[in-house]
Enzyme design. Sequence first.
Site, PDB file in Angstrom:
ATOM      1  N   HIS A  47       8.582 -65.938  21.466  1.00  0.00           N
ATOM      2  CA  HIS A  47      10.150 -64.948  22.267  1.00  0.00           C
ATOM      3  C   HIS A  47      11.257 -65.484  22.027  1.00  0.00           C
ATOM      4  O   HIS A  47      11.752 -66.311  22.032  1.00  0.00           O
ATOM      5  CB  HIS A  47       9.890 -65.309  23.831  1.00  0.00           C
ATOM      6  CG  HIS A  47       8.387 -64.722  23.850  1.00  0.00           C
ATOM      7  ND1 HIS A  47       7.711 -65.432  25.987  1.00  0.00           N
ATOM      8  CD2 HIS A  47       7.583 -64.039  23.726  1.00  0.00           C
ATOM      9  CE1 HIS A  47       6.282 -65.190  25.701  1.00  0.00           C
ATOM     10  NE2 HIS A  47       6.228 -64.280  24.537  1.00  0.00           N
ATOM     11  N   SER A  76       7.261 -70.135  23.596  1.00  0.00           N
ATOM     12  CA  SER A  76       8.234 -69.540  24.185  1.00  0.00           C
ATOM     13  C   SER A  76       9.803 -70.014  24.234  1.00  0.00           C
ATOM     14  O   SER A  76      10.142 -70.884  23.085  1.00  0.00           O
ATOM     15  CB  SER A  76       8.071 -68.550  25.964  1.00  0.00           C
ATOM     16  OG  SER A  76       9.480 -67.489  25.813  1.00  0.00           O
ATOM     17  N   THR A  77       9.735 -70.152  25.678  1.00  0.00           N
ATOM     18  CA  THR A  77      11.339 -71.422  26.516  1.00  0.00           C
ATOM     19  C   THR A  77      10.645 -72.676  25.492  1.00  0.00           C
ATOM     20  O   THR A  77       9.397 -73.469  25.533  1.00  0.00           O
ATOM     21  CB  THR A  77      11.365 -71.190  27.299  1.00  0.00           C
ATOM     22  OG1 THR A  77      11.439 -70.646  28.068  1.00  0.00           O
ATOM     23  CG2 THR A  77      13.058 -72.328  28.071  1.00  0.00           C
ATOM     24  N   ASP A 114       1.774 -65.399  28.665  1.00  0.00           N
ATOM     25  CA  ASP A 114       1.979 -64.814  28.174  1.00  0.00           C
ATOM     26  C   ASP A 114       0.874 -65.247  26.445  1.00  0.00           C
ATOM     27  O   ASP A 114       1.286 -66.599  26.224  1.00  0.00           O
ATOM     28  CB  ASP A 114       2.974 -64.240  26.544  1.00  0.00           C
ATOM     29  CG  ASP A 114       3.350 -63.420  25.633  1.00  0.00           C
ATOM     30  OD1 ASP A 114       1.699 -62.527  25.192  1.00  0.00           O
ATOM     31  OD2 ASP A 114       3.127 -63.163  25.048  1.00  0.00           O
ATOM     32  N   MET A 149       7.892 -69.698  29.106  1.00  0.00           N
ATOM     33  CA  MET A 149       7.527 -69.774  30.235  1.00  0.00           C
ATOM     34  C   MET A 149       6.504 -68.839  30.419  1.00  0.00           C
ATOM     35  O   MET A 149       6.629 -67.230  29.640  1.00  0.00           O
ATOM     36  CB  MET A 149       9.262 -69.365  30.898  1.00  0.00           C
ATOM     37  CG  MET A 149       9.120 -68.629  32.185  1.00  0.00           C
ATOM     38  SD  MET A 149      11.099 -68.881  32.872  1.00  0.00           S
ATOM     39  CE  MET A 149      11.299 -67.295  31.905  1.00  0.00           C
TER      40      MET A 149
END
Length: 373
Positions: free
Chosen positions: A218, A191-192, A315, A312
């Site tokens: 993401h 993600s991030t 998930d 973050m």
Amino acid sequence: MSFKVLVVDDSSFFRRRVTDILNKDPELDVIDVAINGLEAVEKAIALKPDVITMDIEMPLLNGIDAVKQIMAKAPTAIIMFSSLTHSGAQATLEALNAGALDFLPKKFNEIAKTTEDAGSLLRQRVKLLARKKGATLPRISTFRSRTVADTKAKTSISTSPRAASTISSRKSVSLRNSSGKQYKLLAIGTSTGGPVALQKLLTQLPQDFPLPIVIVQHMPAAFTLAFANRLDSLCKIKVKQASSGDILKPGHAYLAPGGKQMVIDGTENAAKLRVLEDNSERIAFKPSVDISFASAAKVFGGNVLGIILTGMGADGREGSRLLKSKGATIWAQDEESCVVYGMPQAVTVAGISELSLALESFPSAILKEIQHG
């Protein structure tokens, strides 16, 4: 103690809006604003903020070039505001390439359903970057000319207390030799910070990489096609945005489309992808690492090397847990090299991940692990 923030935008309305949102949090203090990229560079050097929020399209000096100058003269954690368009996606990826760590849509109704939820998310993301204390990742351009053979960095280990004894007992075997497992798939969730991490990892894999790769990042729907095309232009392997009916092939990477779910169907020797519309409010992430990893467990069982990179939240934890229950191998990125140590921490603390590796160590470690015998 509060974190110092510099807000950069040529719109006085947007500067005021972002300033008001951030100043609602006692941990954040907007110390100044800048109206163009040149002023942003000057104030970054003079004021030494913990985080900078940066627009892309500005007069005199745009956001991308401002990021490049700031990272050269006064390295700072930077979050970009972007339009969810094809050109906006391209520009945002360039900004991340230049050293920015994160991005958010500039239209707040594209971040969350309510203004308050959007403001809360912005404050959360700014604080996460501020806590990095300026420990930004190296710029991607320094990795482009390197080959797998040139990657000589030693693999580093970072563990949680719960997982330490398990990892230390396996360290000598896992890091020096292939385990001898017969892998059929490499699965990656992030993600991030993921766009930078994925580019660094995937560009080091050889053209004849022997496994198919599925990737869940993401990212907004408007971004994933541009990101896949960018990776494909830089990597020796083939990279594409996943489509329903894609047959998984060695040396090919498939990026889950933003706003949808990617699942694997078939058998491990004849696997193909299915991309699903997802209008459910029950599932927070679209695409979801948990969903894609769970489908990988169903089709490939234990013959999967699963990797959780910077991001973050949590998930990927339950999908990784299911993969591990089938006998799969799970690795996580270490805290030091993560932009946000959320997703990797979740699988590590839960005792699911067998190793925590520095980002630069993944290519050589993966190649060693998938060797047979």
